[in-house]
Design a protein around this motif. Structure first.
Motif, PDB file in Angstrom:
ATOM      1  N   ASN A   4       8.680  34.533  15.754  1.00  0.00           N
ATOM      2  CA  ASN A   4       8.000  34.034  16.938  1.00  0.00           C
ATOM      3  C   ASN A   4       8.342  34.919  18.138  1.00  0.00           C
ATOM      4  O   ASN A   4       9.487  34.944  18.584  1.00  0.00           O
ATOM      5  N   PRO A   5       7.357  35.642  18.705  1.00  0.00           N
ATOM      6  CA  PRO A   5       7.636  36.498  19.860  1.00  0.00           C
ATOM      7  C   PRO A   5       7.603  35.742  21.195  1.00  0.00           C
ATOM      8  O   PRO A   5       7.846  36.328  22.242  1.00  0.00           O
ATOM      9  N   TRP A   6       7.294  34.452  21.176  1.00  0.00           N
ATOM     10  CA  TRP A   6       7.243  33.641  22.383  1.00  0.00           C
ATOM     11  C   TRP A   6       8.593  32.980  22.630  1.00  0.00           C
ATOM     12  O   TRP A   6       9.258  32.565  21.696  1.00  0.00           O
ATOM     13  N   LYS A   7       8.962  32.828  23.906  1.00  0.00           N
ATOM     14  CA  LYS A   7      10.168  32.076  24.257  1.00  0.00           C
ATOM     15  C   LYS A   7       9.741  30.893  25.120  1.00  0.00           C
ATOM     16  O   LYS A   7       9.070  31.070  26.142  1.00  0.00           O
ATOM     17  N   THR A   8      10.131  29.698  24.682  1.00  0.00           N
ATOM     18  CA  THR A   8       9.799  28.489  25.437  1.00  0.00           C
ATOM     19  C   THR A   8      10.931  28.178  26.403  1.00  0.00           C
ATOM     20  O   THR A   8      12.089  28.016  25.989  1.00  0.00           O
ATOM     21  N   LEU A   9      10.603  28.114  27.694  1.00  0.00           N
ATOM     22  CA  LEU A   9      11.594  27.800  28.724  1.00  0.00           C
ATOM     23  C   LEU A   9      11.723  26.299  28.923  1.00  0.00           C
ATOM     24  O   LEU A   9      12.820  25.775  29.101  1.00  0.00           O
ATOM     25  N   ILE A  28       7.797  32.571  28.117  1.00  0.00           N
ATOM     26  CA  ILE A  28       7.808  34.021  28.290  1.00  0.00           C
ATOM     27  C   ILE A  28       6.987  34.546  27.122  1.00  0.00           C
ATOM     28  O   ILE A  28       7.304  34.278  25.951  1.00  0.00           O
ATOM     29  N   ASN A  29       5.903  35.251  27.448  1.00  0.00           N
ATOM     30  CA  ASN A  29       4.978  35.702  26.411  1.00  0.00           C
ATOM     31  C   ASN A  29       5.524  36.927  25.673  1.00  0.00           C
ATOM     32  O   ASN A  29       6.555  37.483  26.064  1.00  0.00           O
ATOM     33  N   PRO A  30       4.859  37.355  24.610  1.00  0.00           N
ATOM     34  CA  PRO A  30       5.370  38.470  23.810  1.00  0.00           C
ATOM     35  C   PRO A  30       5.608  39.771  24.586  1.00  0.00           C
ATOM     36  O   PRO A  30       6.443  40.578  24.192  1.00  0.00           O
ATOM     37  N   GLU A  34       6.158  35.810  32.348  1.00  0.00           N
ATOM     38  CA  GLU A  34       6.253  34.353  32.414  1.00  0.00           C
ATOM     39  C   GLU A  34       4.869  33.759  32.548  1.00  0.00           C
ATOM     40  O   GLU A  34       3.981  34.366  33.146  1.00  0.00           O
ATOM     41  N   GLY A  35       4.688  32.573  31.989  1.00  0.00           N
ATOM     42  CA  GLY A  35       3.395  31.910  32.084  1.00  0.00           C
ATOM     43  C   GLY A  35       3.457  30.498  31.546  1.00  0.00           C
ATOM     44  O   GLY A  35       4.540  29.959  31.299  1.00  0.00           O
ATOM     45  N   ILE A  36       2.283  29.912  31.382  1.00  0.00           N
ATOM     46  CA  ILE A  36       2.178  28.572  30.807  1.00  0.00           C
ATOM     47  C   ILE A  36       1.336  28.655  29.536  1.00  0.00           C
ATOM     48  O   ILE A  36       0.525  29.569  29.364  1.00  0.00           O
TER      49      ILE A  36
END
Length: 183
Positions: A4-9, A28-30, A34-36
């Motif tokens: 999974n290259p995404w990080k959930t904050l 945090i996208n690949p 930062e985003g939603i």
């Protein structure tokens, strides 16, 4: 790549009803930005059933689809709670919408319906050895039922008259199965 290259904050539930939960994730996208990310979780399994008789006729269900603001021709469809027997739910949906009782039900396809925003899983069945009973649609369903030659359903897909994803997938899959002599 399977990691999974995404990080959930963080995650926050924004909406919840009997059918769906909508969650907003701060991520945090690949590429490191930062985003939603909005995610729709479905509480039911989507079920589709393509009835096919010995003369290669099928039944289509027509109904007004509120989110589309349009009328739609589809195979019989519905759902069942996660964790319940999908085959039993398929038989129930087929009877409810068409009155047809299938002696033979074969799973032909599993698919994710909109995997960029939801986790909804669909299971599609081919129903054969059919007996006509009485339809019993739910109160929210104002359905039209039509029996057509299967070749007509294929034409409707190819002409863009049938656009529902489960219906398109089921009709084209069964069309290929017929061509290959599997059915």
């Amino acid at each position: 790549m399977t990691d999974n290259p995404w990080k959930t904050l963080s995650s926050e539930e924004k909406y919840n009803n009997n059918w769906i939960t909508v969650t907003e994730h701060q991520v945090i996208n690949p590429s490191g930005g930062e985003g939603i990310y909005g995610e729709v979780h479905f509480k039911n399994l989507a079920i589709g059933v393509l009835p096919l008789d010995e003369n290669y006729n099928t039944w289509l269900v027509g109904q007004y689809r509120y989110p589309l603001k349009a009328y739609s021709w589809e195979i019989p469809e519905g759902g069942g709670p996660l964790g319940t027997d999908p085959e039993r739910n398929a038989k129930r949906e087929l009877v409810e919408e068409t009155g047809l009782i299938a002696s033979k039900l074969t799973e032909i396809q599993r698919m994710h319906l909109s995997n960029s925003v939801s986790d909804e899983l669909a299971i599609i069945y081919l129903a054969q050895d059919l007996e006509l009973g009485e339809a019993a649609p739910e109160e929210t369903e104002d359905l039209q039922l039509v029996k057509v030659p299967f070749t007509k359903a294929v034409e409707m897909v190819m002409n863009g008259e049938i656009t529902d994803s489960m219906s398109v997938a089921a009709i084209l899959k069964v069309h290929l199965m017929i061509q290959k002599g599997v059915i």
